[in-house]
Design a protein around this motif. Structure first.
Motif, short mmCIF file in Angstrom:
data_model
loop_
_atom_site.label_atom_id
_atom_site.label_comp_id
_atom_site.label_asym_id
_atom_site.label_seq_id
_atom_site.Cartn_x
_atom_site.Cartn_y
_atom_site.Cartn_z
N CYS A 45 0.85 -1.19 0.00
CA CYS A 45 0.00 0.00 0.00
C CYS A 45 0.89 1.24 0.00
N TRP A 46 0.36 2.32 -0.54
CA TRP A 46 1.02 3.62 -0.50
C TRP A 46 0.76 4.24 0.87
N ALA A 69 3.39 10.60 3.65
CA ALA A 69 4.21 11.15 4.74
C ALA A 69 3.30 11.62 5.87
N GLY A 70 3.72 11.34 7.10
CA GLY A 70 2.95 11.76 8.26
C GLY A 70 1.98 10.72 8.78
N THR A 71 1.77 9.63 8.03
CA THR A 71 0.90 8.56 8.54
C THR A 71 1.49 7.98 9.82
N LEU A 72 2.76 7.68 9.78
CA LEU A 72 3.51 7.25 10.96
C LEU A 72 4.63 8.26 11.21
N PRO A 73 4.91 8.56 12.46
CA PRO A 73 5.93 9.58 12.75
C PRO A 73 7.31 9.18 12.23
N GLY A 74 7.96 10.11 11.54
CA GLY A 74 9.30 9.87 11.04
C GLY A 74 9.37 9.16 9.71
N PHE A 75 8.22 8.88 9.10
CA PHE A 75 8.21 8.18 7.81
C PHE A 75 7.78 9.13 6.70
N PRO A 76 8.56 9.26 5.62
CA PRO A 76 8.16 10.08 4.49
C PRO A 76 7.18 9.33 3.59
N ASP A 77 6.89 9.86 2.40
CA ASP A 77 6.10 9.13 1.42
C ASP A 77 6.78 7.81 1.06
N GLY A 78 6.00 6.78 0.81
CA GLY A 78 6.60 5.53 0.37
C GLY A 78 5.62 4.38 0.34
#
Length: 429
Positions: free
Chosen positions: A336-337, A340-349
């Protein structure tokens, strides 16, 4: 297990021990992986942990800064997740059907898969889970649809719910007011059942098309290419005309599907072939081009020829190289896409559920990982989100990651665990 199966297992254990010495220390990961030269295994490496499940209070290990809790429990082999616009969470519960072995090696394989909880009687249903109080744990459960044929992928477009059964795509009328299906389903596209049985689905951003992943019947066309017709491909269904076509081929087992929002490109994770070594070839994450051919069964990772297969030079010359290697035999299924901001410290990906290997001497996968993206492409090394699904001696699996989805709140991830029979929820610590 009878004497023949025990004998095969004993030989397999010896081969595993010998091959551990030659197993590459560096996994084949990233855009430019180091892929070892193929070594035909002869007798296939067969190593799977016993599926045990989780002890009370035991959970996977969340990466630093994250925490994990059980969102839903007491499922029966949950494989795939779809989050509806109203926040309801759908879970497809299905399992590979048990069958009679066709050979001595097949007998050993099926016995091993039974021990690993990978085959059995399929629930053949989709259940609906609802977290009414927003505490991250679902209180309500109901059967959304049942009596299906190994259901897997799901997509809601307008008032129609699409379900990927192993033998085709079925459409149901969906009532938004009651959040229930109305009437019987109608099959729109037929697929050949058997072999790689999962049928993931994703709708186009404009809601005009449905894409479906259809895996191969065999490892490398072992039953002839006529048996592989329409398989090892991603299909496109035009919802207005009802016409279906192969969108891209040469993809041995394309499972998870996701859109990269900046380029609106379709991406998939693909399980590659077995029998050539611990890291050869790697499973992969790739963008999917309309009309593209990705090599199976003739070649892998671009144009590396598989000498076990009767060749087609024209197709080999046209083979596209995947974008990002995910390690050998990791069985990367979920995709899944994650903005950024879904989980703290994680960019888009992209988030990837790695179900875990069987055809290598040192187990791989058995993790939930993240691959960062920039400008529409992977841009760095992967990171673990959840681990701890295996015992240290690799003899037991507490769980195995499969489907993934961003949670209804947009600040969490949901992951299906088909050995633990749990939907895990990951959030910031």
């Amino acid at each position: 297990m009878d004497l023949m199966a025990k004998a095969t297992a004993a030989v397999g254990a010896i081969m595993v021990a010998l091959r551990r010495k030659d197993s590459p220390h560096k996994p084949a990961f990233g855009a430019s992986p180091a892929i070892p030269v193929a070594k035909q295994q002869g007798i296939m490496t067969l190593k799977m942990p016993t599926g045990r499940g989780w002890a009370p209070g035991q959970t996977p290990v969340a990466a630093p800064g994250l925490k994990v809790n059980a969102f839903a429990t007491e499922l029966k082999h949950p494989r795939w997740i779809e989050v509806l616009p109203n926040g309801d969470v759908l879970v497809a519960e299905a399992l590979q059907a048990d069958r009679k072995p066709r050979s001595l090696m097949d007998h050993a394989m099926i016995s091993t898969m039974r021990r690993a909880r990978a085959v059995g009687v399929s629930a053949n249903r989709v259940t609906l889970w609802r977290d009414k109080d927003g505490d991250g744990v679902a209180e309500d459960r109901e059967v959304f649809v049942e009596n299906q044929n190994q259901p897997f992928g799901m997509a809601l477009v307008g008032d129609t719910f699409y379900l990927g059964n192993t033998d085709g795509i079925v459409a149901f009328s969906y009532d938004h007011a009651s959040a229930r299906l109305a009437g019987a389903g109608k099959r729109l596209v037929e697929f050949k059942p058997g072999g790689h049985w999962t049928r993931s689905l994703i709708a186009s951003s404009d809601g005009k098309r449905i894409y479906a992943g259809v895996g191969s019947q065999s490892n490398i066309g072992d039953e002839g290419m006529a048996a592989e017709e329409g398989r090892a491909a991603i299909w496109e269904l035009d919802l207005e005309s009802g016409k279906a076509r192969i969108f891209a081929g040469g993809l041995r087992n394309p499972v998870g599907l996701a859109w990269e929002p900046q380029t609106d490109a379709l991406w998939t994770v693909v399980n590659e072939r077995d029998g050539l070594g611990d890291e050869t070839p790697p499973d992969y994450l790739t963008s999917v081009r309309d009309g593209g051919f990705y090599g199976w069964p003739y070649c892998y990772w671009g144009k590396t020829v598989d000498d076990r297969v009767a060749q087609d030079p024209r197709l080999v010359a046209s083979a596209l190289q995947p974008d990002y290697a995910l390690g050998g035999h990791t069985a990367s299924l979920g995709l899944c896409w994650m903005p950024a901001g879904t989980l703290p410290g994680f960019p888009d990906g992209m988030v990837i559920g790695q179900h875990g290997s069987w055809n290598r001497s040192i187990l791989s996968g058995y993790k939930l990982i993240f691959v960062p993206f920039a400008d529409g492409k992977p841009c760095g090394p992967s990171r673990d989100i959840l681990s701890g699904f295996l015992s240290e001696d690799e003899k037991v699996s507490y769980g195995r990651p499969v489907g993934v989805a961003v949670g209804p709140d947009g600040k969490s991830l949901l992951m299906a665990d088909d050995v633990g029979d749990v939907i895990w929820r990951v959030t910031g610590a």
